[in-house]
Scaffold this active site. Structure first.
Site, PDB file in Angstrom:
ATOM      1  N   SER A  76       0.824  -1.218   0.000  1.00  0.00           N
ATOM      2  CA  SER A  76       0.000   0.000   0.000  1.00  0.00           C
ATOM      3  C   SER A  76       0.851   1.258   0.000  1.00  0.00           C
ATOM      4  O   SER A  76       1.682   1.444   0.892  1.00  0.00           O
ATOM      5  CB  SER A  76      -0.876   0.052   1.261  1.00  0.00           C
ATOM      6  OG  SER A  76      -1.853  -0.919   1.206  1.00  0.00           O
TER       7      SER A  76
ATOM      8  N   HIS B 298      -3.454   0.901  -5.231  1.00  0.00           N
ATOM      9  CA  HIS B 298      -2.749  -0.232  -5.846  1.00  0.00           C
ATOM     10  C   HIS B 298      -3.016  -0.170  -7.354  1.00  0.00           C
ATOM     11  O   HIS B 298      -4.154  -0.344  -7.783  1.00  0.00           O
ATOM     12  CB  HIS B 298      -3.282  -1.567  -5.322  1.00  0.00           C
ATOM     13  CG  HIS B 298      -3.023  -1.777  -3.863  1.00  0.00           C
ATOM     14  ND1 HIS B 298      -2.103  -2.677  -3.397  1.00  0.00           N
ATOM     15  CD2 HIS B 298      -3.571  -1.207  -2.773  1.00  0.00           C
ATOM     16  CE1 HIS B 298      -2.091  -2.641  -2.080  1.00  0.00           C
ATOM     17  NE2 HIS B 298      -2.981  -1.768  -1.673  1.00  0.00           N
TER      18      HIS B 298
ATOM     19  N   HIS C 160      -5.297  -9.285  -2.564  1.00  0.00           N
ATOM     20  CA  HIS C 160      -5.533  -9.500  -1.133  1.00  0.00           C
ATOM     21  C   HIS C 160      -6.686 -10.472  -0.925  1.00  0.00           C
ATOM     22  O   HIS C 160      -7.660 -10.461  -1.684  1.00  0.00           O
ATOM     23  CB  HIS C 160      -5.890  -8.181  -0.433  1.00  0.00           C
ATOM     24  CG  HIS C 160      -4.821  -7.147  -0.477  1.00  0.00           C
ATOM     25  ND1 HIS C 160      -4.720  -6.240  -1.500  1.00  0.00           N
ATOM     26  CD2 HIS C 160      -3.801  -6.878   0.380  1.00  0.00           C
ATOM     27  CE1 HIS C 160      -3.675  -5.448  -1.276  1.00  0.00           C
ATOM     28  NE2 HIS C 160      -3.100  -5.811  -0.143  1.00  0.00           N
TER      29      HIS C 160
ATOM     30  N   TYR D 271      -8.788 -10.166   1.422  1.00  0.00           N
ATOM     31  CA  TYR D 271      -9.994  -9.399   1.802  1.00  0.00           C
ATOM     32  C   TYR D 271     -10.762  -8.861   0.592  1.00  0.00           C
ATOM     33  O   TYR D 271     -11.911  -8.459   0.719  1.00  0.00           O
ATOM     34  CB  TYR D 271      -9.662  -8.259   2.781  1.00  0.00           C
ATOM     35  CG  TYR D 271      -8.755  -7.177   2.254  1.00  0.00           C
ATOM     36  CD1 TYR D 271      -9.193  -6.239   1.316  1.00  0.00           C
ATOM     37  CD2 TYR D 271      -7.444  -7.076   2.701  1.00  0.00           C
ATOM     38  CE1 TYR D 271      -8.357  -5.257   0.837  1.00  0.00           C
ATOM     39  CE2 TYR D 271      -6.599  -6.086   2.232  1.00  0.00           C
ATOM     40  CZ  TYR D 271      -7.069  -5.188   1.305  1.00  0.00           C
ATOM     41  OH  TYR D 271      -6.225  -4.218   0.819  1.00  0.00           O
ATOM     42  N   GLU D 272     -10.126  -8.864  -0.574  1.00  0.00           N
ATOM     43  CA  GLU D 272     -10.841  -8.439  -1.788  1.00  0.00           C
ATOM     44  C   GLU D 272     -11.792  -9.527  -2.277  1.00  0.00           C
ATOM     45  O   GLU D 272     -12.567  -9.301  -3.203  1.00  0.00           O
ATOM     46  CB  GLU D 272      -9.842  -8.147  -2.914  1.00  0.00           C
ATOM     47  CG  GLU D 272      -8.965  -6.944  -2.694  1.00  0.00           C
ATOM     48  CD  GLU D 272      -7.923  -6.830  -3.807  1.00  0.00           C
ATOM     49  OE1 GLU D 272      -8.263  -6.268  -4.860  1.00  0.00           O
ATOM     50  OE2 GLU D 272      -6.805  -7.323  -3.626  1.00  0.00           O
TER      51      GLU D 272
ATOM     52  N   ALA E 213       2.542  -2.264   4.146  1.00  0.00           N
ATOM     53  CA  ALA E 213       2.238  -1.316   5.213  1.00  0.00           C
ATOM     54  C   ALA E 213       1.685  -2.149   6.359  1.00  0.00           C
ATOM     55  O   ALA E 213       0.916  -3.079   6.126  1.00  0.00           O
ATOM     56  CB  ALA E 213       1.200  -0.319   4.737  1.00  0.00           C
TER      57      ALA E 213
ATOM     58  N   MET F  34      -2.433  -7.195   6.328  1.00  0.00           N
ATOM     59  CA  MET F  34      -3.423  -8.029   5.636  1.00  0.00           C
ATOM     60  C   MET F  34      -2.872  -8.659   4.349  1.00  0.00           C
ATOM     61  O   MET F  34      -3.622  -8.917   3.411  1.00  0.00           O
ATOM     62  CB  MET F  34      -4.654  -7.182   5.305  1.00  0.00           C
ATOM     63  CG  MET F  34      -5.263  -6.476   6.506  1.00  0.00           C
ATOM     64  SD  MET F  34      -6.554  -5.349   6.011  1.00  0.00           S
ATOM     65  CE  MET F  34      -6.825  -4.445   7.551  1.00  0.00           C
ATOM     66  N   SER F  35      -1.555  -8.858   4.304  1.00  0.00           N
ATOM     67  CA  SER F  35      -0.979  -9.361   3.041  1.00  0.00           C
ATOM     68  C   SER F  35       0.270 -10.193   3.299  1.00  0.00           C
ATOM     69  O   SER F  35       0.506 -10.650   4.411  1.00  0.00           O
ATOM     70  CB  SER F  35      -0.630  -8.167   2.138  1.00  0.00           C
ATOM     71  OG  SER F  35       0.451  -7.439   2.688  1.00  0.00           O
TER      72      SER F  35
ATOM     73  N   ASN G 120       1.101   2.930  11.385  1.00  0.00           N
ATOM     74  CA  ASN G 120       0.267   3.347  12.532  1.00  0.00           C
ATOM     75  C   ASN G 120       0.604   2.452  13.712  1.00  0.00           C
ATOM     76  O   ASN G 120       1.135   1.356  13.530  1.00  0.00           O
ATOM     77  CB  ASN G 120      -1.226   3.204  12.176  1.00  0.00           C
ATOM     78  CG  ASN G 120      -1.577   1.792  11.747  1.00  0.00           C
ATOM     79  OD1 ASN G 120      -1.243   1.353  10.637  1.00  0.00           O
ATOM     80  ND2 ASN G 120      -2.225   1.061  12.634  1.00  0.00           N
TER      81      ASN G 120
ATOM     82  N   HIS H 157      -7.556   4.120   6.754  1.00  0.00           N
ATOM     83  CA  HIS H 157      -6.778   3.817   5.541  1.00  0.00           C
ATOM     84  C   HIS H 157      -6.017   5.057   5.038  1.00  0.00           C
ATOM     85  O   HIS H 157      -4.902   4.947   4.547  1.00  0.00           O
ATOM     86  CB  HIS H 157      -7.717   3.277   4.461  1.00  0.00           C
ATOM     87  CG  HIS H 157      -7.003   2.753   3.248  1.00  0.00           C
ATOM     88  ND1 HIS H 157      -5.994   1.807   3.316  1.00  0.00           N
ATOM     89  CD2 HIS H 157      -7.153   3.026   1.925  1.00  0.00           C
ATOM     90  CE1 HIS H 157      -5.555   1.545   2.094  1.00  0.00           C
ATOM     91  NE2 HIS H 157      -6.245   2.271   1.235  1.00  0.00           N
TER      92      HIS H 157
HETATM   93  N1  HPA Z   1      -3.815  -3.556  10.897  1.00  0.00           N
HETATM   94  C1  HPA Z   1      -3.873  -4.346   9.815  1.00  0.00           C
HETATM   95  N2  HPA Z   1      -3.335  -3.986   8.659  1.00  0.00           N
HETATM   96  C2  HPA Z   1      -2.712  -2.811   8.573  1.00  0.00           C
HETATM   97  C3  HPA Z   1      -2.625  -1.946   9.672  1.00  0.00           C
HETATM   98  C4  HPA Z   1      -3.202  -2.338  10.904  1.00  0.00           C
HETATM   99  O1  HPA Z   1      -3.171  -1.619  11.915  1.00  0.00           O
HETATM  100  N3  HPA Z   1      -1.927  -0.856   9.259  1.00  0.00           N
HETATM  101  C5  HPA Z   1      -1.606  -1.062   7.958  1.00  0.00           C
HETATM  102  N4  HPA Z   1      -2.090  -2.246   7.534  1.00  0.00           N
END
Ligand code: HPA
Length: 287
Positions: A37, A68, A90, A92-93, A120, A223-224, A247, A261
């Site tokens: 990301s 993306h 992903h 989740y997609e 990320a 998530m990847s 984060n 996001h």
């Molecule tokens: N959680 C899951 N996936 C992420 C996060 C998070 O805090 N930050 C960036 N991708």
């Protein structure tokens, strides 16, 4: 396309994609890079580019996430022939894990030997700061432990063995080389080494889930990446992984902080250059 409860592709599908790519470029990459990301600009730094939108490549599914691009960039980085995924698939997609790893197997058929994965991630380790770069030393495959595994289904021995070992998933030499690069670039202050935990997403984690993941020994969550790494190891690629901590996850009910996001994308812009520098320097040093 074969459907046997797990893998959705036949060997011929991977081969067709690889043959098509080899027929459309003179590049013969030995290194593949997956851009996470906000980290897509890394692909733009390749020289002598040939670009293929995913929809043009046989059997490549479409990528649906904002931020993306969804294309393969072939070219050279520090004199080395590379292929870069700008936009990954992903879970989740709605993609199955076998779809998520489809390009990785195609890369192995192209002759790629090393895979560099970037992402990320949320920082779970209390010592981590936003903007840190974490060299991935190991992972926790949470969906995989629960049965959603990229190698589920009939095993194709042409890629690898039925029960691959992943205790050495992340290549020690590439890891040490990347540390050396970070040192040379003056980035040591924000380089970390830790364990990445993959979750299914797309919702970010609850406070209780963050506490759980931390207790499990994870330093970062995302998530990847993990499915791609497993598929790469299965077919014998060396792997290096790096996470940009975008984060800090929330682990206290007193906290007013909320992850979103946009924040993740903003931070990835902030340190994207540093991550790009480490990867590019590393590519220059890979044998
Ligand atoms: N959680 C899951 N996936 C992420 C996060 C998070 O805090 N930050 C960036 N991708």
């Amino acid at each position: 396309m074969a459907c046997d409860g797990g893998c959705r592709y036949d060997y011929e599908d991977y081969q067709e994609a690889a043959d098509w790519l080899l027929a459309h470029t003179d590049q013969r990459p030995r290194i593949a890079i997956v851009c996470g990301s906000g980290l897509g600009p890394l692909g733009n730094t390749l020289e002598d580019q040939t670009v293929f939108p995913y929809q043009d490549i046989p059997h490549f599914p479409k990528s649906t996430v904002a931020g993306h691009a969804g294309r393969l960039v072939f070219g050279t980085l520090r004199g080395k022939s590379c292929v870069c995924m700008q936009g990954r698939y992903h879970f989740y997609e709605g993609h199955s894990s076998s779809t998520v790893v489809f390009p990785i197997r195609v890369f192995s058929l192209l002759g790629v030997e090393s895979l560099i994965v970037t992402n990320a991630a949320g920082g779970l380790n209390e010592k981590y700061n936003v903007g840190d770069l974490m060299l991935i030393k190991d992972h926790i495959n949470l969906p995989g432990l629960a049965g959603e595994h990229p190698l589920r289904g009939t095993n194709d021995e042409r890629f690898g063995v039925r029960f691959p070992c992943v205790s050495d998933a992340y290549d020690k030499d590439l890891h040490d080389l990347a540390l050396e690069c970070a040192q040379e670039l003056g980035y040591k202050d924000f380089i970390r080494e830790g364990v990445y935990c993959m979750v299914g997403g797309p919702s970010y984690e609850t406070i209780a889930e963050c506490c759980l993941l931390r207790a499990l020994g994870a330093d970062a969550v995302g998530m990847s990446t993990v499915a791609e790494v497993i598929a790469a190891r299965h077919c014998g690629l060396r792997v290096f992984g790096i996470s940009l901590i975008t984060n800090k996850v929330v682990t206290s009910y007193e906290s007013q902080e909320k992850v979103n996001h946009e924040e993740v994308l903003q931070t990835s812009l902030l340190r994207a250059q540093a991550l790009q520098d480490v990867v590019s320097q590393l590519v220059g040093k890979v044998a």
